[in-house]
Design a protein around this motif. Structure first.
Motif, PDB file in Angstrom:
ATOM      1  N   UNK A   1       0.816  -1.220   0.000  1.00  0.00           N
ATOM      2  CA  UNK A   1       0.000   0.000   0.000  1.00  0.00           C
ATOM      3  C   UNK A   1       0.846   1.265   0.000  1.00  0.00           C
ATOM      4  N   UNK A   2       2.118   1.131   0.289  1.00  0.00           N
ATOM      5  CA  UNK A   2       3.007   2.286   0.212  1.00  0.00           C
ATOM      6  C   UNK A   2       3.078   2.823  -1.221  1.00  0.00           C
ATOM      7  N   UNK A   3       2.797   1.963  -2.194  1.00  0.00           N
ATOM      8  CA  UNK A   3       2.825   2.363  -3.602  1.00  0.00           C
ATOM      9  C   UNK A   3       1.671   3.302  -3.964  1.00  0.00           C
ATOM     10  N   UNK A   4       0.697   3.444  -3.058  1.00  0.00           N
ATOM     11  CA  UNK A   4      -0.393   4.386  -3.325  1.00  0.00           C
ATOM     12  C   UNK A   4       0.131   5.810  -3.481  1.00  0.00           C
ATOM     13  N   UNK A   5       1.304   6.077  -2.946  1.00  0.00           N
ATOM     14  CA  UNK A   5       1.892   7.413  -3.064  1.00  0.00           C
ATOM     15  C   UNK A   5       2.311   7.748  -4.492  1.00  0.00           C
ATOM     16  N   UNK A   6       2.244   6.779  -5.394  1.00  0.00           N
ATOM     17  CA  UNK A   6       2.593   7.021  -6.792  1.00  0.00           C
ATOM     18  C   UNK A   6       1.425   7.620  -7.577  1.00  0.00           C
TER      19      UNK A   6
ATOM     20  N   UNK B   1      -5.171  14.967  -7.010  1.00  0.00           N
ATOM     21  CA  UNK B   1      -3.800  15.359  -7.331  1.00  0.00           C
ATOM     22  C   UNK B   1      -3.785  16.494  -8.341  1.00  0.00           C
ATOM     23  N   UNK B   2      -4.691  16.443  -9.301  1.00  0.00           N
ATOM     24  CA  UNK B   2      -4.776  17.517 -10.287  1.00  0.00           C
ATOM     25  C   UNK B   2      -5.108  18.836  -9.595  1.00  0.00           C
ATOM     26  N   UNK B   3      -6.041  18.800  -8.681  1.00  0.00           N
ATOM     27  CA  UNK B   3      -6.429  20.012  -7.949  1.00  0.00           C
ATOM     28  C   UNK B   3      -5.258  20.570  -7.151  1.00  0.00           C
TER      29      UNK B   3
END
Length: 273
Positions: free
Chosen positions: A148-153, A209-211
């Motif tokens: 779940x650390x990969x969610x930061x991508x 992320x876009x915002x």
């Protein structure tokens, strides 16, 4: 707020010391389980359908329409598409479905999406099952450990999703041709593609992320009027992020299904002009 002595065996998780001492898993009287169950069913249906279509490696092109699952086509084993996104970056050594080369980017974008995280965390992992319903797990580590650390991508997948949406926009423009590639024509498929690309762009630009990229980390909006205006626009879209996530997921599947039906000769594309 603690209510008294903790129930027996409450060492970890939601029953740890300091949490409300309520023996019941929840006090809700509504059918709270319907939402996570429907979410899980919907996501499973899409996963099953997209897996079948991604590994099929067939019936994904019916001039002038190309399935969004196979665009751009990056391998030499793709069906030739007149004026389409045929980029043979991968040579003849790639023997698997060409869809597997491109789906990783939109899949990664949606898999790490803030809304989809909530959806499949609740629907599949019961973490938590619903608001005010205790989750069954004894421990909670959040997204601090692999995988779940990969969610930061997520932000980087957003950057990858932008060119993919751009290519699908190009594919939509190509639908204003007929089966002989003559311009100035439109069919029912053109309308299907237009709706799909509109929903894909709306979902992509409503991303959290876009915002943040557009207007985040600004101390004075008055000094950045353009970015402030963009931030407000993405903020309005962001309110509908959940609905757009589902609508675009359904539309991309419908778009692929429409191309499949045309490619298999199930019916002919009705022409408007």
């Amino acid at each position: 707020m603690a209510t008294g002595t903790e129930p027996p065996g409450s060492a970890t998780g939601v029953r740890s010391p300091g949490r409300a001492a309520i023996a019941a898993r929840h006090l809700r009287t509504d059918r709270w389980w319907l939402s996570p169950a429907a979410t899980a069913a919907g996501l499973l249906a899409f996963v099953a359908y997209s897996t079948w279509r991604a590994f099929a490696a067939a019936d994904y092109y019916a001039a002038p329409y190309v399935s969004p699952f196979y665009s751009p086509c990056l391998a030499s084993n793709c069906v030739p598409m007149e004026g389409g996104p045929n980029w043979e970056i991968f040579g003849s050594w790639w023997g698997l479905s060409p869809a597997l080369l491109i789906l990783v980017f939109p899949l990664g974008f949606r898999l790490t999406c803030y809304y989809y995280r909530k959806a499949y965390y609740r629907g599949f992992w019961a973490s938590p099952p619903a608001c005010a319903v205790a989750e069954p797990h004894r421990t909670y580590t959040g997204e601090t450990r692999f995988p779940l650390l990969l969610q930061n991508l997520h932000r980087y997948f957003f950057y990858a999703a932008l060119p993919v949406a751009g290519i699908l926009t190009y594919d939509t423009v190509l639908t204003f041709r007929d089966a002989s590639y003559a311009w100035g024509h439109a069919g029912l498929g053109t309308l299907v593609f237009l709706v799909n690309i509109a929903l894909i762009w709306a979902y992509t630009l409503s991303c959290h992320s876009c915002r943040h990229i557009v207007g985040g980390r600004l101390r004075h909006f008055s000094k950045h009027p353009v970015r402030y205006r963009l931030w407000t626009w993405t903020g309005r879209l962001n309110r509908w992020h959940m609905q757009l996530a589902w609508a675009s997921l359904i539309s991309v599947a419908v778009c692929d299904l429409y191309v499949y039906l045309l490619a298999t000769g199930t019916f002919d594309d009705p022409r408007f002009f």
